[in-house]
Design a protein around this motif. Structure first.
Motif, mmCIF file in Angstrom:
data_model
loop_
_atom_site.group_PDB
_atom_site.id
_atom_site.type_symbol
_atom_site.label_atom_id
_atom_site.label_comp_id
_atom_site.label_asym_id
_atom_site.label_seq_id
_atom_site.Cartn_x
_atom_site.Cartn_y
_atom_site.Cartn_z
ATOM 1 N N ASN A 1 1.160 11.129 0.099
ATOM 2 C CA ASN A 1 2.108 11.350 1.088
ATOM 3 C C ASN A 1 1.928 12.323 2.240
ATOM 4 O O ASN A 1 0.471 12.997 2.632
ATOM 5 C CB ASN A 1 2.735 12.704 -0.356
ATOM 6 N N PRO A 2 3.106 12.202 3.683
ATOM 7 C CA PRO A 2 2.378 12.385 4.585
ATOM 8 C C PRO A 2 2.710 13.904 4.840
ATOM 9 O O PRO A 2 1.712 14.184 5.742
ATOM 10 C CB PRO A 2 4.020 12.302 5.352
ATOM 11 N N LEU B 1 -3.898 -5.315 -3.091
ATOM 12 C CA LEU B 1 -4.071 -4.199 -4.063
ATOM 13 C C LEU B 1 -3.618 -2.691 -3.472
ATOM 14 O O LEU B 1 -4.060 -1.802 -2.165
ATOM 15 C CB LEU B 1 -4.746 -3.843 -4.669
ATOM 16 N N PHE B 2 -2.116 -2.191 -3.533
ATOM 17 C CA PHE B 2 -1.931 -0.512 -3.148
ATOM 18 C C PHE B 2 -2.336 0.281 -3.714
ATOM 19 O O PHE B 2 -2.064 0.581 -5.379
ATOM 20 C CB PHE B 2 -0.211 -0.584 -2.594
ATOM 21 N N LEU B 3 -2.895 1.307 -3.181
ATOM 22 C CA LEU B 3 -3.704 2.842 -4.557
ATOM 23 C C LEU B 3 -2.813 4.151 -3.591
ATOM 24 O O LEU B 3 -3.077 3.827 -2.432
ATOM 25 C CB LEU B 3 -5.050 2.757 -4.363
ATOM 26 N N LYS B 4 -2.517 5.023 -4.307
ATOM 27 C CA LYS B 4 -2.339 6.235 -3.764
ATOM 28 C C LYS B 4 -2.563 7.130 -4.388
ATOM 29 O O LYS B 4 -3.135 7.155 -5.275
ATOM 30 C CB LYS B 4 -0.471 6.526 -4.466
ATOM 31 N N TYR B 5 -3.318 7.829 -3.520
ATOM 32 C CA TYR B 5 -4.093 9.575 -3.378
ATOM 33 C C TYR B 5 -3.768 10.169 -5.106
ATOM 34 O O TYR B 5 -4.155 10.456 -5.831
ATOM 35 C CB TYR B 5 -4.102 10.334 -2.460
ATOM 36 N N GLU B 6 -2.210 10.274 -5.109
ATOM 37 C CA GLU B 6 -1.482 11.306 -5.894
ATOM 38 C C GLU B 6 -2.296 10.472 -7.094
ATOM 39 O O GLU B 6 -2.575 11.229 -8.021
ATOM 40 C CB GLU B 6 -0.220 10.843 -5.537
ATOM 41 N N TRP C 1 2.415 -2.016 4.280
ATOM 42 C CA TRP C 1 3.474 -2.583 2.355
ATOM 43 C C TRP C 1 4.076 -3.172 3.110
ATOM 44 O O TRP C 1 4.852 -3.940 2.182
ATOM 45 C CB TRP C 1 4.434 -0.848 2.706
ATOM 46 N N LYS C 2 4.474 -4.435 4.259
ATOM 47 C CA LYS C 2 5.352 -5.255 4.682
ATOM 48 C C LYS C 2 4.862 -6.426 3.731
ATOM 49 O O LYS C 2 4.904 -7.524 3.329
ATOM 50 C CB LYS C 2 5.796 -5.578 6.363
ATOM 51 N N SER D 1 13.786 4.935 3.188
ATOM 52 C CA SER D 1 14.875 4.136 2.148
ATOM 53 C C SER D 1 14.949 2.688 1.960
ATOM 54 O O SER D 1 14.672 1.781 3.696
ATOM 55 C CB SER D 1 16.165 4.621 2.848
ATOM 56 N N ASN D 2 15.354 2.183 0.838
ATOM 57 C CA ASN D 2 15.488 0.653 0.874
ATOM 58 C C ASN D 2 14.481 0.088 1.731
ATOM 59 O O ASN D 2 14.453 -0.936 0.941
ATOM 60 C CB ASN D 2 16.713 0.063 1.628
ATOM 61 N N THR D 3 13.133 0.756 1.804
ATOM 62 C CA THR D 3 11.147 0.659 1.443
ATOM 63 C C THR D 3 10.905 0.160 -0.184
ATOM 64 O O THR D 3 10.015 -1.121 0.081
ATOM 65 C CB THR D 3 10.618 0.971 2.399
ATOM 66 N N GLY D 4 11.189 0.678 -0.607
ATOM 67 C CA GLY D 4 10.606 0.620 -2.297
ATOM 68 C C GLY D 4 9.375 1.069 -2.253
ATOM 69 O O GLY D 4 8.540 1.093 -3.005
ATOM 70 N N LEU D 5 8.998 1.732 -1.235
ATOM 71 C CA LEU D 5 7.841 2.457 -1.152
ATOM 72 C C LEU D 5 7.967 4.560 -0.995
ATOM 73 O O LEU D 5 8.812 4.914 0.005
ATOM 74 C CB LEU D 5 7.407 2.484 0.233
ATOM 75 N N GLU D 6 7.624 4.631 -2.172
ATOM 76 C CA GLU D 6 7.612 5.942 -2.046
ATOM 77 C C GLU D 6 6.568 7.093 -2.807
ATOM 78 O O GLU D 6 5.463 5.642 -2.298
ATOM 79 C CB GLU D 6 8.631 6.800 -3.559
#
Length: 274
Positions: free
Chosen positions: A122-123, A180-185, A171-172, A265-270
């Protein structure tokens, strides 16, 4: 430290000479390469260690010339030289990392069978980690204050480019079969689950015993304790979710929230923030 801009992106010339970016364009990607992409301070070193432990479970160990630091293709390391040149002759499988935006990647990467891991965070926590990192590393420009740094981060005036341009560029590519996308959280909340996901993606599925062993060896807190006093400890700090609450004013938090909604917004990335 001085910076230059290439395609509008700022790079520190001591670590990333322009020549390295040129060499990256034609870097020969192998089908068994493992490439880790990330914005700075989003967990690069951590996911690198997880990948190394997965490979070690199969008896694959680092060669002597590899350090414990992530091997950023764009970097030149004092006493070692340009890593993009060094890795041309490295044995397979190569575990390579980079912070460069998608437009700087080797041209043959997306058409190869190489495994691409994109690490995200997260930013707000990314900004806090970056701020403290710059204060610890004499080679990087030290922010005048937290308030001035927040303004720079929001404006995208950062080495390796604006945060959202960087993450959305990758993300595109989310539907590409080898990414593969991974998130720190997610790693903080359930590391064994992320280890299973990653090992399966790499085509190196682990037994449950091996999954737990990798997770135990790469828990952030246990790794951090072994690094105290070493140069590598510059790569780590608290390793928590939500430390931004100890730094952001209400006004700064709202500014980040506004930008977050505007760009994602509207990208699907959260992202999760606590």
């Amino acid at each position: 430290m001085t910076y230059y801009k290439e395609r509008g992106i700022s790079f520190p010339d001591t670590f990333v000479p322009r020549s390295n970016l040129e060499h990256m364009k034609t870097f020969d990607i192998r089908d068994d390469d493992i490439m880790i992409m990330s914005y700075p301070k989003t967990g690069t070193w951590w996911i690198y260690q997880v990948v190394k432990q997965i490979l070690a479970s199969e008896g694959i160990q680092d060669e002597k010339y590899l350090s414990n630091l992530p091997n950023h293709l764009e970097f030149t390391v004092p006493g070692i030289g340009a890593l993009v040149e060094l890795f041309k002759t490295a044995p397979s499988p190569r575990v390579l990392t980079t912070h460069v935006p998608v437009e700087f990647l080797p041209s043959g990467l997306l058409g190869s069978k190489a495994k691409i891991i994109v690490m995200m965070r997260n930013p707000k926590d990314t900004a806090v980690s970056t701020f403290h990192f710059y204060q610890k590393v004499p080679e990087m420009k030290t922010p005048e204050s937290w308030d001035s740094f927040v303004e720079e981060f929001l404006a995208g005036d950062c080495p390796w480019g604006p945060f959202y341009d960087h993450v959305l560029g990758f993300w595109k590519l989310k539907d590409h079969h080898n990414i593969l996308f991974l998130k720190y959280e997610d790693m903080k909340k359930d590391l064994p689950a992320e280890v299973r996901k990653l090992s399966s993606f790499l085509g190196r599925p682990l037994t449950e015993e091996a999954v737990q062993a990798v997770a135990s060896a790469t828990q952030f807190d246990s790794m951090n304790k072994t690094l105290v006093g070493q140069k590598i400890d510059l790569q780590t700090r608290k390793g928590v979710i939500g430390d931004w609450k100890n730094h952001f004013s209400d006004e700064q938090s709202r500014a980040f929230d506004d930008q977050y909604r505007d760009r994602l917004s509207n990208t699907g990335l959260e992202f999760e923030f606590e």
